[in-house]
Scaffold this active site. Structure first.
Site, short mmCIF file in Angstrom:
data_model
loop_
_atom_site.label_atom_id
_atom_site.label_comp_id
_atom_site.label_asym_id
_atom_site.label_seq_id
_atom_site.Cartn_x
_atom_site.Cartn_y
_atom_site.Cartn_z
N SER A 148 38.99 40.21 44.51
CA SER A 148 38.54 41.61 44.38
C SER A 148 38.62 42.24 45.75
O SER A 148 38.69 41.52 46.76
CB SER A 148 37.08 41.62 43.90
OG SER A 148 36.54 42.93 43.96
N TYR A 189 27.67 39.60 44.37
CA TYR A 189 29.08 39.62 43.96
C TYR A 189 30.01 39.54 45.17
O TYR A 189 30.96 38.76 45.18
CB TYR A 189 29.35 40.88 43.13
CG TYR A 189 30.75 40.94 42.55
CD1 TYR A 189 31.20 39.97 41.65
CD2 TYR A 189 31.62 41.99 42.88
CE1 TYR A 189 32.48 40.03 41.12
CE2 TYR A 189 32.90 42.06 42.33
CZ TYR A 189 33.32 41.08 41.46
OH TYR A 189 34.60 41.14 40.92
P1 NAP Z 1 35.91 41.04 31.75
O1 NAP Z 1 36.61 41.95 30.81
O2 NAP Z 1 34.43 40.95 31.69
O3 NAP Z 1 36.55 39.58 31.66
C1 NAP Z 1 35.95 38.46 32.26
C2 NAP Z 1 36.53 37.20 31.63
O4 NAP Z 1 35.94 36.08 32.30
C3 NAP Z 1 36.22 37.09 30.15
O5 NAP Z 1 37.38 36.70 29.46
C4 NAP Z 1 35.17 35.97 30.09
O6 NAP Z 1 35.34 35.19 28.89
C5 NAP Z 1 35.57 35.14 31.30
N1 NAP Z 1 34.48 34.28 31.74
C6 NAP Z 1 33.26 34.61 32.21
N2 NAP Z 1 32.52 33.51 32.43
C7 NAP Z 1 33.31 32.44 32.08
C8 NAP Z 1 33.13 31.04 32.07
N3 NAP Z 1 31.96 30.48 32.46
N4 NAP Z 1 34.13 30.25 31.66
C9 NAP Z 1 35.32 30.78 31.26
N5 NAP Z 1 35.56 32.11 31.23
C10 NAP Z 1 34.56 32.92 31.64
O7 NAP Z 1 36.22 41.49 33.28
P2 NAP Z 1 37.60 41.64 34.09
O8 NAP Z 1 37.47 42.88 34.87
O9 NAP Z 1 38.79 41.45 33.24
O10 NAP Z 1 37.42 40.42 35.12
C11 NAP Z 1 38.42 39.48 35.38
C12 NAP Z 1 38.36 39.08 36.85
O11 NAP Z 1 38.68 40.21 37.65
C13 NAP Z 1 36.98 38.60 37.33
O12 NAP Z 1 37.15 37.51 38.21
C14 NAP Z 1 36.45 39.81 38.09
O13 NAP Z 1 35.50 39.44 39.06
C15 NAP Z 1 37.73 40.36 38.68
N6 NAP Z 1 37.72 41.75 39.11
C16 NAP Z 1 37.39 42.75 38.25
C17 NAP Z 1 37.37 44.06 38.70
C18 NAP Z 1 36.99 45.22 37.81
O14 NAP Z 1 36.70 46.31 38.33
N7 NAP Z 1 36.98 45.08 36.50
C19 NAP Z 1 37.73 44.35 40.01
C20 NAP Z 1 38.08 43.31 40.86
C21 NAP Z 1 38.09 42.02 40.40
P3 NAP Z 1 34.17 34.58 27.99
O15 NAP Z 1 32.94 35.43 28.21
O16 NAP Z 1 34.72 34.67 26.60
O17 NAP Z 1 34.03 33.17 28.47
#
Ligand code: NAP
Length: 240
Positions: A127, A140
């Site tokens: 991120s 975070y």
């Molecule tokens: P999201 O829609 O909430 O997706 C998060 C994913 O992580 C879900 O598929 C969830 O699946 C999985 N997850 C959570 N805990 C887990 C566990 N213990 N084991 C396996 N899977 C797990 O959010 P997203 O934005 O796509 O996030 C994806 C990545 O991008 C994350 O690392 C986040 O920190 C990063 N990111 C996001 C943003 C943003 O603004 N959205 C910005 C920068 C970086 P289940 O709950 O089904 O297990």
């Protein structure tokens, strides 16, 4: 063959679709198996339950995979938004366990299969929070910094091995991220993106697929991707 963790929503699901579109057989992992089962059907891949915080689950997941060309460490997220003085230790533990130790577990487990492929790639979705801090985001930002350091440390450690490493650092992406951060409060989650145009999950997935499409001698080390409306972790078009 590609593996995407956290593929049940957001960036992970979009990345699985993008890699499948580019010809990869994709193994998708997450805890919500109904969602990954449907995704695997859609893209002609394979779904497997995966909880990156559970050593036994990671072990079972990795045991089925002999050769892996691409590992996308995407599972992760945030819980809460509070000053250090009011930090919720359970939220911190969740963020560290999922983003940092979870990435370590799955990377360590799949490293032999990545090396065995002869041309492996590890993409870690950190991120802009891995590069900077912001008020009330200490749990975070510290977890994402640690995840980034883990990933960047592997690059020299794997020098001479056939594995590339790409860190992708997104800014604001509209996914279920804020819904998870605010414990299902949809109204509060939506407000995060009020008055600006965030990235979509597909915007990030396209960049990951591009990195995976480069030839074996080309290593994209770190890619920072933000919406035009966002300058850094503290400033966007709304906050000025
Ligand atoms: P999201 O829609 O909430 O997706 C998060 C994913 O992580 C879900 O598929 C969830 O699946 C999985 N997850 C959570 N805990 C887990 C566990 N213990 N084991 C396996 N899977 C797990 O959010 P997203 O934005 O796509 O996030 C994806 C990545 O991008 C994350 O690392 C986040 O920190 C990063 N990111 C996001 C943003 C943003 O603004 N959205 C910005 C920068 C970086 P289940 O709950 O089904 O297990």
């Amino acid at each position: 063959m590609a593996v995407v963790t956290g593929a049940s929503s957001g960036i992970g699901a979009a990345t699985a679709r993008a890699l499948a579109r580019d010809g990869y057989f994709v193994v998708v992992g997450a805890r919500r198996t109904d969602r990954i089962d449907a995704l695997a059907d859609e893209i002609g891949g394979r779904a497997m339950y995966l909880d990156v915080t559970d050593p036994a689950s990671v072990e079972r997941f990795a045991a089925t995979l002999d050769t892996v060309h691409v590992l996308v460490n995407n599972a992760g997220g945030a819980k809460g938004l509070a000053p250090i003085a009011e930090a919720n230790l359970d939220d911190w533990r969740w963020m560290w366990e999922t983003n940092v130790v979870g990435t370590l577990r799955i990377t360590k487990a799949l490293l032999p299969a990545l090396i065995a492929s002869g041309d492996g790639l590890i993409v870690t979705v950190t991120s802009i929070a891995a590069l900077d801090t912001y008020d009330n985001g200490g749990g975070y930002t510290s977890a994402k910094h640690a995840q980034g350091v883990l990933h960047r440390t592997l690059r020299p450690e794997l020098l001479g091995k056939p594995v590339r490493l790409t860190e992708v650092c997104p800014g604001m992406v509209e996914t279920e991220f804020s819904l998870v951060r605010f414990e299902g409060d949809a109204e509060r989650a939506e407000k995060v993106y009020d008055g600006l145009t965030p990235l979509t999950a597909d915007d990030v997935a396209d960049v990951i697929a591009f990195a995976a499409s480069r030839p074996p001698h080309v290593n994209l080390d770190q890619i920072v991707i933000k919406p035009r409306d966002q300058v850094d972790a503290r400033r966007n078009i709304r906050t000025g």
